[in-house]
Design a protein around this motif. Structure first.
Motif, PDB file in Angstrom:
ATOM      1  N   ALA A   1      54.226  39.421  96.543  1.00 43.98           N
ATOM      2  CA  ALA A   1      55.517  39.945  97.000  1.00 43.98           C
ATOM      3  C   ALA A   1      55.342  41.191  97.883  1.00 43.98           C
ATOM      4  CB  ALA A   1      56.385  40.284  95.801  1.00 43.98           C
ATOM      5  N   GLY A   2      54.121  41.628  98.069  1.00 44.68           N
ATOM      6  CA  GLY A   2      53.872  42.775  98.946  1.00 44.68           C
ATOM      7  C   GLY A   2      54.156  44.112  98.300  1.00 44.68           C
ATOM      8  N   ARG A   3      54.114  44.121  96.968  1.00 46.74           N
ATOM      9  CA  ARG A   3      54.512  45.335  96.255  1.00 46.74           C
ATOM     10  C   ARG A   3      53.333  46.220  95.866  1.00 46.74           C
ATOM     11  NH1 ARG A   3      57.811  42.516  92.935  1.00 46.74           N
ATOM     12  NH2 ARG A   3      59.626  42.584  94.285  1.00 46.74           N
ATOM     13  N   THR A   4      52.112  45.753  96.112  1.00 46.66           N
ATOM     14  CA  THR A   4      50.965  46.446  95.507  1.00 46.66           C
ATOM     15  C   THR A   4      50.000  47.083  96.489  1.00 46.66           C
ATOM     16  OG1 THR A   4      49.577  44.488  95.614  1.00 46.66           O
ATOM     17  CG2 THR A   4      50.951  44.747  93.650  1.00 46.66           C
ATOM     18  N   GLY A   5      50.081  46.685  97.759  1.00 42.64           N
ATOM     19  CA  GLY A   5      49.048  47.125  98.703  1.00 42.64           C
ATOM     20  C   GLY A   5      47.733  46.423  98.410  1.00 42.64           C
ATOM     21  N   ALA A   6      46.681  46.934  99.008  1.00 36.32           N
ATOM     22  CA  ALA A   6      45.369  46.284  98.917  1.00 36.32           C
ATOM     23  C   ALA A   6      44.634  46.707  97.650  1.00 36.32           C
ATOM     24  CB  ALA A   6      44.551  46.633 100.147  1.00 36.32           C
ATOM     25  N   LEU A   7      43.627  45.907  97.333  1.00 40.73           N
ATOM     26  CA  LEU A   7      42.784  46.204  96.174  1.00 40.73           C
ATOM     27  C   LEU A   7      41.797  47.302  96.556  1.00 40.73           C
ATOM     28  CD1 LEU A   7      42.306  45.010  93.300  1.00 40.73           C
ATOM     29  CD2 LEU A   7      40.563  43.549  94.317  1.00 40.73           C
ATOM     30  N   GLY A   8      41.728  48.353  95.749  1.00 43.95           N
ATOM     31  CA  GLY A   8      40.785  49.428  96.029  1.00 43.95           C
ATOM     32  C   GLY A   8      39.390  49.107  95.507  1.00 43.95           C
ATOM     33  N   MET A  31      50.702  29.157 116.136  1.00 42.38           N
ATOM     34  CA  MET A  31      50.757  28.943 114.682  1.00 42.38           C
ATOM     35  C   MET A  31      51.652  29.988 114.012  1.00 42.38           C
ATOM     36  SD  MET A  31      47.126  27.763 113.171  1.00 42.38           S
ATOM     37  CE  MET A  31      46.090  28.859 114.130  1.00 42.38           C
ATOM     38  N   ALA A  32      52.275  29.586 112.931  1.00 38.76           N
ATOM     39  CA  ALA A  32      53.139  30.517 112.195  1.00 38.76           C
ATOM     40  C   ALA A  32      52.284  31.553 111.464  1.00 38.76           C
ATOM     41  CB  ALA A  32      53.972  29.745 111.184  1.00 38.76           C
ATOM     42  N   THR A  33      52.789  32.744 111.409  1.00 39.07           N
ATOM     43  CA  THR A  33      52.075  33.791 110.664  1.00 39.07           C
ATOM     44  C   THR A  33      52.331  33.586 109.172  1.00 39.07           C
ATOM     45  OG1 THR A  33      52.531  35.273 112.488  1.00 39.07           O
ATOM     46  CG2 THR A  33      51.810  36.295 110.425  1.00 39.07           C
ATOM     47  N   VAL A  34      51.279  33.616 108.391  1.00 35.34           N
ATOM     48  CA  VAL A  34      51.450  33.407 106.949  1.00 35.34           C
ATOM     49  C   VAL A  34      51.778  34.716 106.249  1.00 35.34           C
ATOM     50  CG1 VAL A  34      49.906  31.411 106.915  1.00 35.34           C
ATOM     51  CG2 VAL A  34      48.978  33.706 106.457  1.00 35.34           C
ATOM     52  N   ASN A  35      52.210  34.607 105.003  1.00 29.69           N
ATOM     53  CA  ASN A  35      52.485  35.791 104.184  1.00 29.69           C
ATOM     54  C   ASN A  35      51.208  36.640 104.120  1.00 29.69           C
ATOM     55  OD1 ASN A  35      52.747  37.617 102.085  1.00 29.69           O
ATOM     56  ND2 ASN A  35      53.830  36.197 100.734  1.00 29.69           N
ATOM     57  N   PRO A  36      51.230  37.819 104.761  1.00 25.40           N
ATOM     58  CA  PRO A  36      49.983  38.596 104.856  1.00 25.40           C
ATOM     59  C   PRO A  36      49.499  39.115 103.503  1.00 25.40           C
ATOM     60  CG  PRO A  36      51.852  39.910 105.610  1.00 25.40           C
ATOM     61  CD  PRO A  36      52.381  38.536 105.347  1.00 25.40           C
ATOM     62  N   PHE A  37      50.419  39.172 102.528  1.00 20.65           N
ATOM     63  CA  PHE A  37      50.051  39.784 101.251  1.00 20.65           C
ATOM     64  C   PHE A  37      49.105  38.916 100.430  1.00 20.65           C
ATOM     65  CE2 PHE A  37      54.417  41.443 102.215  1.00 20.65           C
ATOM     66  CZ  PHE A  37      53.965  42.640 102.748  1.00 20.65           C
ATOM     67  N   TYR A  38      49.084  37.601 100.754  1.00 22.55           N
ATOM     68  CA  TYR A  38      48.134  36.732 100.047  1.00 22.55           C
ATOM     69  C   TYR A  38      46.696  37.176 100.309  1.00 22.55           C
ATOM     70  CZ  TYR A  38      51.364  33.197  98.229  1.00 22.55           C
ATOM     71  OH  TYR A  38      52.345  32.551  97.509  1.00 22.55           O
ATOM     72  N   ALA A  39      46.487  37.822 101.442  1.00 21.09           N
ATOM     73  CA  ALA A  39      45.132  38.290 101.775  1.00 21.09           C
ATOM     74  C   ALA A  39      44.688  39.395 100.818  1.00 21.09           C
ATOM     75  CB  ALA A  39      45.101  38.784 103.215  1.00 21.09           C
ATOM     76  N   ASN A  40      45.640  39.998 100.121  1.00 25.21           N
ATOM     77  CA  ASN A  40      45.293  41.067  99.165  1.00 25.21           C
ATOM     78  C   ASN A  40      44.864  40.523  97.800  1.00 25.21           C
ATOM     79  OD1 ASN A  40      45.911  43.089 100.978  1.00 25.21           O
ATOM     80  ND2 ASN A  40      48.058  43.210 100.343  1.00 25.21           N
ATOM     81  N   LEU A  41      45.061  39.209  97.605  1.00 22.07           N
ATOM     82  CA  LEU A  41      44.733  38.640  96.288  1.00 22.07           C
ATOM     83  C   LEU A  41      43.231  38.542  96.091  1.00 22.07           C
ATOM     84  CD1 LEU A  41      47.290  35.682  96.282  1.00 22.07           C
ATOM     85  CD2 LEU A  41      47.299  37.591  94.664  1.00 22.07           C
ATOM     86  N   PRO A  42      42.793  38.665  94.823  1.00 27.44           N
ATOM     87  CA  PRO A  42      41.382  38.391  94.551  1.00 27.44           C
ATOM     88  C   PRO A  42      41.098  36.935  94.915  1.00 27.44           C
ATOM     89  CG  PRO A  42      42.565  39.051  92.540  1.00 27.44           C
ATOM     90  CD  PRO A  42      43.568  38.981  93.641  1.00 27.44           C
ATOM     91  N   GLY A  43      39.851  36.616  95.259  1.00 23.74           N
ATOM     92  CA  GLY A  43      39.470  35.299  95.791  1.00 23.74           C
ATOM     93  C   GLY A  43      40.086  34.129  95.045  1.00 23.74           C
TER      94      GLY A  43
END
Ligand code: MLT
Length: 408
Positions: free
Chosen positions: A140-147, A1-13
């Motif tokens: 866009a991967g500019r923010t890092g994870a939510l603290g 499977m293709a790897t998805v944009n990992p930064f979407y995982a940082n979004l709030p639900g």
């Protein structure tokens, strides 16, 4: 499977308004006879004005005739609308038709514009804030994870609370991009000319770019509140402005807005040379966008006619009256209220440190009013609640009646 944009995982639900819709749906399923009044998302309730409908009808009829049928239009928008916007909204401000890029709305433009910047660009947002500014940078991967504190590690937050009169302080560090929205969503507050001039000065001194979201400028009633950032000297070199027909002319469903990108606003390319953002935005739009529909642009053009302006102003007055009623109701309950004068949003400070999602649930369950919890707009929104003036007037009067009886 293709790897998805990992930064979407940082979004709030969920996107804020999707979460509100989910909770409301759950409530309506359990209460089929509900008398819900929706003052949550800032969606308009009044129909399109006659001048707009007439322009739409005419443009639709043109599509039935090979002589007037329109296929692909210019990605930047038709000259008739770009020229109309430049003269109707920016006369004397040094903005020309070539600086105007017509689109299907300010949300897309302001969500997309960050694409022109490097992944390590430093971004400042006011807090609370329209969630699109933060979330598009998360993607866009500019923010890092939510603290744990509800803040993205890589974003610079500029708190706007009752303690500072909802006026953000200038960043203490250098940032590349600053998002400002005035009149403000969600707090309904404004900046004076002198206050906005401080931001332009900061941007000029720090080579920053201001993304100025002016989606609510049509609601300004006070003198000394700028309608455009270009009213400030020097802003044409550091600011991009976004405007929308959604709230000013009821186009939330029709979709039309524009970005103003003067040629002086620039960044630096990989070779160290200056790059005009206008050229980059043009490249981006011609690649990814095929233009706002012709019939919609004709409808937008009609907003700027004498009739259109008058008719749209009458609708704005309805929304401002709604907002004033909501504002007075909360003030009558002894609460502290911001907004509702130069903006359609009323921002109330909840009593006793009450949390905003609990208040959302209480208002939904006990008064059948849907609002927006302040926490949904960012950590500094906790303890606040937003209601909109965009409701139907009769329902707003009913909501105000319910609010007056509401036991906090
Ligand atoms: C809001 O309620 O904040 C606005 O309607 C959202 C938007 O304009 O996308």
């Amino acid at each position: 499977m293709a790897t998805v944009n990992p930064f979407y995982a940082n979004l709030p639900g969920n996107y804020l308004f999707a979460e509100i819709a989910r909770r409301v749906k759950e409530y309506t399923v359990g209460h089929p006879d509900n008398k819900l009044i929706r003052l949550g998302i800032g969606d308009v309730t009044q129909p399109l004005v006659p001048a707009v409908i007439a322009a739409l009808e005419k443009a639709v009829r043109e599509q039935a005739d090979a002589a007037t049928f329109m296929g692909y239009g210019p990605e930047q928008g038709y000259a008739f609308l770009r020229e109309t916007v430049a003269s109707a909204c920016y006369a004397g401000l040094g903005i020309g038709a070539d600086d105007i890029f017509i689109s299907d709305g300010a949300k897309c433009d302001i969500g997309n514009f960050q694409e022109l910047f490097a992944a390590d660009a430093r971004v400042a947002i006011t807090d609370p804030v329209y969630p699109v500014y933060a979330d598009s940078n998360v993607m866009a991967g500019r923010t890092g994870a939510l603290g744990d504190d509800g803040r993205f590690r890589g974003l610079v937050y500029l708190p706007c609370t009752a303690a500072n009169g909802f006026v953000p302080e200038l960043p203490k560090e250098r940032v590349d991009i600053i998002y400002l929205c005035y009149p403000n969503n969600p707090t309904g507050t404004v900046l004076t000319k002198a206050q906005l001039a401080e931001w332009v000065k900061y941007a000029r001194e720090n080579d920053s770019v201001i993304f100025f979201d002016a989606a609510y400028e049509a609601f300004i009633t006070s003198a000394d509140v700028p309608h455009s950032i270009y009213e400030i000297d020097g802003a044409r070199d550091v600011a991009v402005e976004f405007r929308s027909y959604s709230k000013s002319a009821g186009f939330t469903g029709l979709r039309c807005g524009y970005a103003v990108v003067p040629p002086g606003v620039a960044g630096v390319g990989p070779d160290g040379k200056r790059v005009a953002l206008r050229d980059m935005w043009n490249r981006r739009q011609t690649t990814k966008y095929n233009g706002c529909p012709y019939i919609v642009q004709r409808a937008a053009e009609a907003v700027h006619t004498a009739e259109g302006r008058k008719q749209c102003q009458a609708v704005i007055d309805i929304y401002l009256k709604n907002a004033a009623l909501i504002r007075e109701a909360f003030l009558g309950l002894g609460l502290t209220v911001a907004g509702g004068v130069d903006a359609p949003y009323v921002w109330v400070t909840l009593p006793g440190g009450m949390d905003s999602w609990s208040f959302f649930d209480a208002l939904l369950n006990r008064a059948e009013i849907v609002g927006t919890p302040g926490a949904g707009f960012g950590p500094s929104g906790e303890g606040y609640f937003r209601l909109t003036g965009f409701g139907n007037p009769a329902q707003t009067v009913e909501a105000v009646d319910r609010l007056k009886k509401f036991q906090m």
